[in-house]
Design an enzyme around this catalytic site. Sequence first.
Site, PDB file in Angstrom:
ATOM      1  N   VAL A 119      19.438  -1.489  57.721  1.00 30.49           N
ATOM      2  CA  VAL A 119      18.620  -0.678  56.814  1.00 30.49           C
ATOM      3  C   VAL A 119      18.051   0.566  57.475  1.00 30.49           C
ATOM      4  CG1 VAL A 119      18.001  -2.675  55.408  1.00 30.49           C
ATOM      5  CG2 VAL A 119      16.471  -1.963  57.265  1.00 30.49           C
ATOM      6  N   ASN A 159      11.770  -6.114  52.726  1.00 32.18           N
ATOM      7  CA  ASN A 159      11.349  -7.294  53.479  1.00 32.18           C
ATOM      8  C   ASN A 159      11.598  -7.208  54.982  1.00 32.18           C
ATOM      9  OD1 ASN A 159      10.628 -10.200  53.809  1.00 32.18           O
ATOM     10  ND2 ASN A 159      12.812 -10.377  54.265  1.00 32.18           N
ATOM     11  N   SER A 180       1.334  -8.277  55.112  1.00 32.37           N
ATOM     12  CA  SER A 180       0.869  -9.432  55.868  1.00 32.37           C
ATOM     13  C   SER A 180      -0.633  -9.527  55.710  1.00 32.37           C
ATOM     14  CB  SER A 180       1.217  -9.266  57.353  1.00 32.37           C
ATOM     15  OG  SER A 180       0.513 -10.199  58.151  1.00 32.37           O
ATOM     16  N   TYR A 230       1.034  -4.856  65.482  1.00 30.73           N
ATOM     17  CA  TYR A 230       1.500  -5.388  64.200  1.00 30.73           C
ATOM     18  C   TYR A 230       0.477  -5.101  63.097  1.00 30.73           C
ATOM     19  CZ  TYR A 230       3.471  -8.782  60.892  1.00 30.73           C
ATOM     20  OH  TYR A 230       4.019  -9.393  59.794  1.00 30.73           O
ATOM     21  N   ALA A 272      -1.621  -2.661  62.970  1.00 30.79           N
ATOM     22  CA  ALA A 272      -1.550  -1.228  62.661  1.00 30.79           C
ATOM     23  C   ALA A 272      -0.414  -0.947  61.690  1.00 30.79           C
ATOM     24  CB  ALA A 272      -1.354  -0.423  63.942  1.00 30.79           C
ATOM     25  N   SER A 273       0.741  -1.580  61.929  1.00 29.25           N
ATOM     26  CA  SER A 273       1.896  -1.328  61.061  1.00 29.25           C
ATOM     27  C   SER A 273       1.659  -1.866  59.653  1.00 29.25           C
ATOM     28  CB  SER A 273       3.160  -1.934  61.663  1.00 29.25           C
ATOM     29  OG  SER A 273       3.167  -3.353  61.582  1.00 29.25           O
ATOM     30  N   LYS A 274       1.030  -3.030  59.547  1.00 27.04           N
ATOM     31  CA  LYS A 274       0.834  -3.631  58.226  1.00 27.04           C
ATOM     32  C   LYS A 274      -0.334  -2.991  57.474  1.00 27.04           C
ATOM     33  CE  LYS A 274       4.310  -6.406  58.298  1.00 27.04           C
ATOM     34  NZ  LYS A 274       5.453  -6.221  57.365  1.00 27.04           N
TER      35      LYS A 274
END
Length: 248
Positions: free
Chosen positions: A68, A89, A140, A153, A155-157
């Site tokens: 992707v 996802n 999340s 993680y 920060a990304s979510k």
Amino acid sequence: MGFSNQLLNGKTIMVTGAGKGIGRACALLAAQCGAYVIAVARTESDLLQLQKDSTELSGTIETWSEDVTKASFHQRLKGLSELHGLINNVGTNRVAKMTEQADDDVDAVLDLNIKSLYRCAKAALIPMQKSGGSIVNMSSQMGFVGSPGRTLYCASKHGVEGLSKAMAVELAADNIRVNTVAPTFVLTPMTEPMFENPQFKKFVFDMIPMQKLASTEDVANACVFLLSDLSAMVTGTCIKVDGGWTAR
């Protein structure tokens, strides 16, 4: 119990990261509800097994063995004649303290969890703008709280949550809804070894008032609801499948 096998009739739904875990459960449930599912994953053997396991469902699963993050995938996605739903996802995590986190980890997590999600959604708008639709971005519980060893993680979510709200506002005029699903720890073959550590297991269960982990089916149920017309006035929000973790 489950949704009607006609809930997603006539809808074409794409699920990325569909070879294992949550993505696999989402693809199977969408097909069970009558959708034409395009399941995307890099591992051909996972996709073949998914297709085999879907033969008795009311919908159909077409498989794409694609990365992707690649422009070739985005072009293929843009070329679809129609698309009514997308479950974004794909994601990754690199657990470490900030002082021990490598620069390569920062790039890997943000590239997959934010950049690829954005680019996939952008490509999906081409076929989706013809009929409207629903985008579900996998978030999340860590998109709402902080946690030791998971600063990157989180920060990304948190970024996924902000991005999804902005997308929902911008795309509402095109009759495209955008929401997130935010699971707690989900029991999968990948996470199962983590719970062999008694200290980690105690930390997780102490944080979940319901005292249990989510299943992949729990998460898939929330995603399919957001893909369906049952959620026709739901956009710019999140369904937290977290057993109460973020309510503390």
